[in-house]
Design an enzyme around this catalytic site. Structure first.
Site, short mmCIF file in Angstrom:
data_model
loop_
_atom_site.label_atom_id
_atom_site.label_comp_id
_atom_site.label_asym_id
_atom_site.label_seq_id
_atom_site.Cartn_x
_atom_site.Cartn_y
_atom_site.Cartn_z
N LYS A 35 0.84 -1.20 0.00
CA LYS A 35 0.00 0.00 0.00
C LYS A 35 0.87 1.24 0.00
CE LYS A 35 -0.19 -0.49 4.98
NZ LYS A 35 -0.92 -1.04 6.12
N TYR A 255 15.38 29.97 8.20
CA TYR A 255 14.13 30.63 8.62
C TYR A 255 14.00 30.68 10.13
CZ TYR A 255 12.34 30.43 3.83
OH TYR A 255 12.16 30.59 2.50
C1 LIG Z 1 -0.07 -1.88 6.74
C2 LIG Z 1 -0.63 -3.19 7.16
C3 LIG Z 1 0.20 -4.30 7.30
C4 LIG Z 1 1.71 -4.22 7.24
O1 LIG Z 1 2.18 -3.71 8.46
P1 LIG Z 1 3.73 -3.48 8.79
O2 LIG Z 1 3.71 -2.98 10.17
O3 LIG Z 1 4.21 -2.46 7.82
O4 LIG Z 1 4.43 -4.77 8.63
C5 LIG Z 1 -0.40 -5.52 7.57
N1 LIG Z 1 -1.74 -5.63 7.71
C6 LIG Z 1 -2.57 -4.55 7.60
C7 LIG Z 1 -4.02 -4.74 7.78
C8 LIG Z 1 -2.03 -3.31 7.33
O5 LIG Z 1 -2.84 -2.25 7.25
#
Ligand SMILES: *Cc1c(COP(=O)(O)O)cnc(C)c1O
Length: 360
Positions: A35, A255
């Site tokens: 994702k 800044y």
């Molecule tokens: C993002 C996600 C993962 C992966 O998690 P990590 O901590 O990056 O290993 C697994 N399951 C779900 C439902 C997620 O949203």
């Protein structure tokens, strides 16, 4: 040398992390989370590489990510799980792209089941065991099994849940979620089961079930939000020095005049700022890595520039590349210095960074 920030993906490190996670998962399937464009590293590249390395299922969050990943994977018969599930109006597109929705609620189940009417469509079922984000409550899952016609046109091949505190092995919620998941998943005896993210894999065999869903530790973040010797850096973000200058004692940098030199200070001005993915909150604790040492970031992070202390460093010349994250500056450390996590740091590396690949 390059004129702008450069993100290098080390595919050998990605393969190494994949192997480490596979071994730690004790034979359970590894279904990478890709994702947010593969945690900012490029979902098409990452998933394509991991497919060649044996992965056959992937997780995305948004429908748009699922559609893009299906296109990128072409005729490879990957299972693409859609964590957002069946949002209103999305069922036809989900089916057309052969995505497997993770059904999160009774209305989502209803939507997918009525879309499937007369056929049988695949789905996964998300049971919430303590996160209170997405997923059916366990008691809703019980109700569901008493009304199986709601699933009449669905093949529930997988039941998942997600751990809230997997990075903290001693947290009592882990065992509670494990117990709730074991009980709720038993309602669907024909479905495979999946609970562990990266952190969950390292909680031990009880958490592995049939499939694990690592994200961050594939990409170089430790499973407990701190660097882990077993996990290799996949992403290296570097930026070139544009200019080296001397800041006289008593003058400020950047800044807000947020840093004042207490002594004559040599600084390097890098072509990297928050628009390249350097967190603005990297001031005042952040650093970059160059010529064998951490070099503190001085003053506020600008959109396009940061200043770095090179007082004792002769090698710093315009054009030389400094490491913002990478093998010498673990993403977990850089994130912690900015009050954030590897997840946020990686997913905020901006499109402006040029991208290249090594290994593989
Ligand atoms: C993002 C996600 C993962 C992966 O998690 P990590 O901590 O990056 O290993 C697994 N399951 C779900 C439902 C997620 O949203």
């Amino acid at each position: 040398m390059t004129e702008a920030s450069l993100l290098t993906l080390d595919l050998d490190a990605l393969a190494s992390n994949h192997a480490v996670l596979k071994a730690a998962a004790g034979g359970g399937e590894i279904a990478p989370a890709v994702k947010a464009d593969g945690y900012g590293l490029g979902a098409a590249l990452v998933a394509g590489f991991l497919w060649d390395d044996g992965a056959r299922a992937f997780y995305v969050a948004r429908l748009s990510e699922g559609l893009a990943l299906r296109r990128a994977l072409g005729d490879r018969k990957a299972t693409i799980y859609l964590l957002d599930g069946v949002t209103p109006g999305s069922a036809p597109a989900i089916e057309a792209a052969r995505l497997t929705p993770v059904l999160n609620s009774l209305p989502q189940i209803e939507a997918w089941n009525s879309h499937a009417r007369g056929r049988v469509l695949d789905a996964a079922l998300h049971i919430d065991t303590g996160m209170n984000r997405l997923g059916l409550r366990p008691e809703e899952a019980v109700v569901l099994t008493g009304a199986m016609d709601r699933l009449k046109f669905l093949n529930i091949g997988l039941v998942i849940s997600h751990l809230a505190c997997a990075g903290e092995p001693g947290h009592p919620l882990n065992a509670r979620q494990l117990a709730r998941f074991t009980e709720a998943a038993a309602l669907f005896p024909n479905a495979r089961r999946s609970l562990a993210n990266s952190g969950g894999i390292f909680l031990g065999g009880d958490y592995h079930f049939d499939q694990c869903r690592p994200g961050i530790s594939l990409y170089g973040g430790g499973p407990r939000d701190v660097p882990d010797a077993r996990i290799k850096a996949v992403a290296t973000l570097e930026a070139p020095i544009l200019q080296a200058r001397v800041v006289p004692r008593g003058e400020s940098i950047g800044y807000g005049a947020a840093f004042t030199a207490e002594d004559t200070t040599r600084v390097a001005i890098l072509a990297a700022g928050y628009a390249d993915g350097v967190p603005r909150a990297a001031h005042p604790r952040g650093a970059v890595w160059f010529d064998g040492a951490r070099r503190p970031i001085l003053g506020r992070v600008s959109m396009d520039l940061i200043a770095v202390d090179i007082t004792d460093c002769d090698a710093a010349r315009p054009g030389a590349m400094m490491q913002i994250i990478g093998p010498d500056l673990p993403v977990d450390d850089a994130a912690a210095a900015a009050g954030t996590t590897a997840y946020e740091l990686l997913t905020r590396i901006a499109p402006r960074a040029r991208r290249t690949v090594t290994g593989g």
